[in-house]
Design a protein around this motif. Structure first.
Motif, PDB file in Angstrom:
ATOM      1  N   ILE A  70       0.841  -1.199   0.000  1.00  0.00           N
ATOM      2  CA  ILE A  70       0.000   0.000   0.000  1.00  0.00           C
ATOM      3  C   ILE A  70       0.878   1.251   0.000  1.00  0.00           C
ATOM      4  O   ILE A  70       0.655   2.171  -0.796  1.00  0.00           O
ATOM      5  CB  ILE A  70      -0.964  -0.002   1.202  1.00  0.00           C
ATOM      6  N   ASP A  71       1.860   1.300   0.887  1.00  0.00           N
ATOM      7  CA  ASP A  71       2.730   2.478   0.979  1.00  0.00           C
ATOM      8  C   ASP A  71       3.445   2.754  -0.330  1.00  0.00           C
ATOM      9  O   ASP A  71       3.489   3.898  -0.800  1.00  0.00           O
ATOM     10  CB  ASP A  71       3.767   2.296   2.087  1.00  0.00           C
ATOM     11  N   LEU A  72       4.017   1.729  -0.943  1.00  0.00           N
ATOM     12  CA  LEU A  72       4.810   1.945  -2.142  1.00  0.00           C
ATOM     13  C   LEU A  72       3.960   2.215  -3.376  1.00  0.00           C
ATOM     14  O   LEU A  72       4.302   3.076  -4.190  1.00  0.00           O
ATOM     15  CB  LEU A  72       5.756   0.767  -2.360  1.00  0.00           C
ATOM     16  N   ILE A  73       2.853   1.516  -3.535  1.00  0.00           N
ATOM     17  CA  ILE A  73       1.993   1.766  -4.694  1.00  0.00           C
ATOM     18  C   ILE A  73       1.295   3.120  -4.557  1.00  0.00           C
ATOM     19  O   ILE A  73       0.911   3.730  -5.551  1.00  0.00           O
ATOM     20  CB  ILE A  73       0.992   0.608  -4.893  1.00  0.00           C
ATOM     21  N   SER A  74       1.195   3.630  -3.357  1.00  0.00           N
ATOM     22  CA  SER A  74       0.628   4.969  -3.129  1.00  0.00           C
ATOM     23  C   SER A  74       1.630   6.066  -3.446  1.00  0.00           C
ATOM     24  O   SER A  74       1.301   7.248  -3.365  1.00  0.00           O
ATOM     25  CB  SER A  74       0.184   5.110  -1.668  1.00  0.00           C
ATOM     26  N   ASP A  75       2.824   5.703  -3.797  1.00  0.00           N
ATOM     27  CA  ASP A  75       3.891   6.676  -4.002  1.00  0.00           C
ATOM     28  C   ASP A  75       4.418   6.627  -5.436  1.00  0.00           C
ATOM     29  O   ASP A  75       4.184   7.536  -6.216  1.00  0.00           O
ATOM     30  CB  ASP A  75       5.004   6.393  -2.988  1.00  0.00           C
ATOM     31  N   LEU A  76       5.138   5.580  -5.780  1.00  0.00           N
ATOM     32  CA  LEU A  76       5.716   5.376  -7.116  1.00  0.00           C
ATOM     33  C   LEU A  76       6.627   6.516  -7.569  1.00  0.00           C
ATOM     34  O   LEU A  76       6.852   6.725  -8.757  1.00  0.00           O
ATOM     35  CB  LEU A  76       4.611   5.123  -8.162  1.00  0.00           C
ATOM     36  N   GLU A  77       7.173   7.290  -6.615  1.00  0.00           N
ATOM     37  CA  GLU A  77       8.009   8.440  -6.964  1.00  0.00           C
ATOM     38  C   GLU A  77       9.261   8.064  -7.740  1.00  0.00           C
ATOM     39  O   GLU A  77       9.807   8.877  -8.477  1.00  0.00           O
ATOM     40  CB  GLU A  77       8.396   9.232  -5.716  1.00  0.00           C
ATOM     41  N   TRP A  78       9.727   6.818  -7.607  1.00  0.00           N
ATOM     42  CA  TRP A  78      10.931   6.387  -8.306  1.00  0.00           C
ATOM     43  C   TRP A  78      10.736   6.367  -9.819  1.00  0.00           C
ATOM     44  O   TRP A  78      11.699   6.320 -10.560  1.00  0.00           O
ATOM     45  CB  TRP A  78      11.438   5.037  -7.797  1.00  0.00           C
ATOM     46  N   PHE A  79       9.491   6.438 -10.286  1.00  0.00           N
ATOM     47  CA  PHE A  79       9.249   6.511 -11.726  1.00  0.00           C
ATOM     48  C   PHE A  79       9.238   7.949 -12.231  1.00  0.00           C
ATOM     49  O   PHE A  79       9.400   8.199 -13.415  1.00  0.00           O
ATOM     50  CB  PHE A  79       7.919   5.828 -12.089  1.00  0.00           C
ATOM     51  N   GLY A  80       9.002   8.905 -11.350  1.00  0.00           N
ATOM     52  CA  GLY A  80       9.022  10.314 -11.734  1.00  0.00           C
ATOM     53  C   GLY A  80       7.939  10.716 -12.716  1.00  0.00           C
ATOM     54  O   GLY A  80       8.093  11.675 -13.459  1.00  0.00           O
ATOM     55  N   SER A 104      -8.785  -5.164  -1.753  1.00  0.00           N
ATOM     56  CA  SER A 104      -8.793  -4.458  -0.470  1.00  0.00           C
ATOM     57  C   SER A 104      -7.661  -3.439  -0.353  1.00  0.00           C
ATOM     58  O   SER A 104      -7.727  -2.533   0.477  1.00  0.00           O
ATOM     59  CB  SER A 104      -8.718  -5.464   0.690  1.00  0.00           C
ATOM     60  N   LEU A 105      -6.628  -3.565  -1.174  1.00  0.00           N
ATOM     61  CA  LEU A 105      -5.528  -2.605  -1.158  1.00  0.00           C
ATOM     62  C   LEU A 105      -5.904  -1.280  -1.823  1.00  0.00           C
ATOM     63  O   LEU A 105      -5.306  -0.239  -1.535  1.00  0.00           O
ATOM     64  CB  LEU A 105      -4.313  -3.178  -1.898  1.00  0.00           C
ATOM     65  N   LEU A 106      -6.875  -1.310  -2.712  1.00  0.00           N
ATOM     66  CA  LEU A 106      -7.137  -0.158  -3.565  1.00  0.00           C
ATOM     67  C   LEU A 106      -7.704   1.082  -2.867  1.00  0.00           C
ATOM     68  O   LEU A 106      -7.286   2.198  -3.185  1.00  0.00           O
ATOM     69  CB  LEU A 106      -8.022  -0.576  -4.735  1.00  0.00           C
ATOM     70  N   PRO A 107      -8.657   0.970  -1.929  1.00  0.00           N
ATOM     71  CA  PRO A 107      -9.193   2.199  -1.316  1.00  0.00           C
ATOM     72  C   PRO A 107      -8.131   3.116  -0.695  1.00  0.00           C
ATOM     73  O   PRO A 107      -8.100   4.310  -1.026  1.00  0.00           O
ATOM     74  CB  PRO A 107     -10.201   1.678  -0.295  1.00  0.00           C
ATOM     75  N   PRO A 108      -7.224   2.606   0.152  1.00  0.00           N
ATOM     76  CA  PRO A 108      -6.224   3.535   0.709  1.00  0.00           C
ATOM     77  C   PRO A 108      -5.254   4.062  -0.344  1.00  0.00           C
ATOM     78  O   PRO A 108      -4.796   5.204  -0.255  1.00  0.00           O
ATOM     79  CB  PRO A 108      -5.508   2.706   1.774  1.00  0.00           C
ATOM     80  N   ILE A 109      -4.948   3.252  -1.346  1.00  0.00           N
ATOM     81  CA  ILE A 109      -4.056   3.712  -2.414  1.00  0.00           C
ATOM     82  C   ILE A 109      -4.711   4.846  -3.197  1.00  0.00           C
ATOM     83  O   ILE A 109      -4.095   5.885  -3.461  1.00  0.00           O
ATOM     84  CB  ILE A 109      -3.673   2.534  -3.336  1.00  0.00           C
ATOM     85  N   LEU A 110      -5.963   4.669  -3.566  1.00  0.00           N
ATOM     86  CA  LEU A 110      -6.667   5.711  -4.319  1.00  0.00           C
ATOM     87  C   LEU A 110      -6.800   6.996  -3.508  1.00  0.00           C
ATOM     88  O   LEU A 110      -6.689   8.099  -4.058  1.00  0.00           O
ATOM     89  CB  LEU A 110      -8.048   5.218  -4.744  1.00  0.00           C
ATOM     90  N   ASP A 111      -7.028   6.876  -2.213  1.00  0.00           N
ATOM     91  CA  ASP A 111      -7.127   8.074  -1.366  1.00  0.00           C
ATOM     92  C   ASP A 111      -5.849   8.902  -1.409  1.00  0.00           C
ATOM     93  O   ASP A 111      -5.889  10.128  -1.509  1.00  0.00           O
ATOM     94  CB  ASP A 111      -7.440   7.690   0.083  1.00  0.00           C
ATOM     95  N   VAL A 112      -4.702   8.242  -1.354  1.00  0.00           N
ATOM     96  CA  VAL A 112      -3.425   8.954  -1.385  1.00  0.00           C
ATOM     97  C   VAL A 112      -3.222   9.630  -2.737  1.00  0.00           C
ATOM     98  O   VAL A 112      -2.814  10.792  -2.808  1.00  0.00           O
ATOM     99  CB  VAL A 112      -2.249   8.004  -1.058  1.00  0.00           C
ATOM    100  N   TRP A 113      -3.504   8.914  -3.824  1.00  0.00           N
ATOM    101  CA  TRP A 113      -3.325   9.515  -5.155  1.00  0.00           C
ATOM    102  C   TRP A 113      -4.267  10.694  -5.356  1.00  0.00           C
ATOM    103  O   TRP A 113      -3.887  11.696  -5.981  1.00  0.00           O
ATOM    104  CB  TRP A 113      -3.505   8.466  -6.252  1.00  0.00           C
ATOM    105  N   ARG A 114      -5.466  10.593  -4.839  1.00  0.00           N
ATOM    106  CA  ARG A 114      -6.419  11.696  -4.945  1.00  0.00           C
ATOM    107  C   ARG A 114      -5.845  12.952  -4.269  1.00  0.00           C
ATOM    108  O   ARG A 114      -5.918  14.048  -4.810  1.00  0.00           O
ATOM    109  CB  ARG A 114      -7.746  11.299  -4.308  1.00  0.00           C
TER     110      ARG A 114
END
Length: 144
Positions: A70-80, A104-114
């Motif tokens: 969840i933490d890493l897919i919510s970030d992906l900064e290494w791709f720039g 179940s991983l998707l709701p918190p990930i989407l919240d961060v990207w939003r």
């Protein structure tokens, strides 16, 4: 459905027909979005899912567990990439625990990207609707 219609959203699109998934991938790449094409069909447990996600998302360091995913897919900064991300999911099975865990991983990930304001779109092939039924609270839509 074209990427122009969904690229500014932070959503999970359920039941997307295969030919539309292929077109979404082409459109997303044309618009500078990074595309990840996942196939969950060969995964039989959570440990395999965690390893698969680490490989597919090219985590910058070794991880373990779903919280790290969840933490890493919510970030992906290494791709720039600031143009957004399209995640195409194939092989989700209604009988697979792995599909439900991934959903179940998707709701918190989407919240961060939003909050970051960078498009993050998940498109699930039409065969895996039931497995992702619980994701409807995060802006899911059913393609038709």
């Amino acid at each position: 459905m074209k990427i122009e219609e969904i690229s500014k959203q932070f959503a999970v699109h359920l039941g997307v027909e295969s030919y539309l998934l292929d077109q979404l991938v082409i459109d997303a790449r044309r618009h500078g979005m990074m595309v990840f094409e996942l196939d969950l069909s060969a995964l039989s447990n959570v440990a395999e899912l965690c390893q698969y996600l680490e490989t597919e998302f090219k985590y910058p360091y070794r991880t373990a567990g779903l919280d790290a995913a969840i933490d890493l897919i919510s970030d992906l900064e290494w791709f720039g990439n600031t143009r957004g991300y399209l995640i195409v999911v194939r092989g989700a099975s209604d009988s697979s625990n792995v599909s439900g865990v991934f959903a179940s991983l998707l709701p918190p990930i989407l919240d961060v990207w939003r909050k970051q304001g960078i498009p993050f779109v998940v498109a699930l092939e039409e065969k895996g609707l039931i497995a992702f039924e619980g994701v409807t609270g995060v802006g899911a839509s059913v393609a038709g």
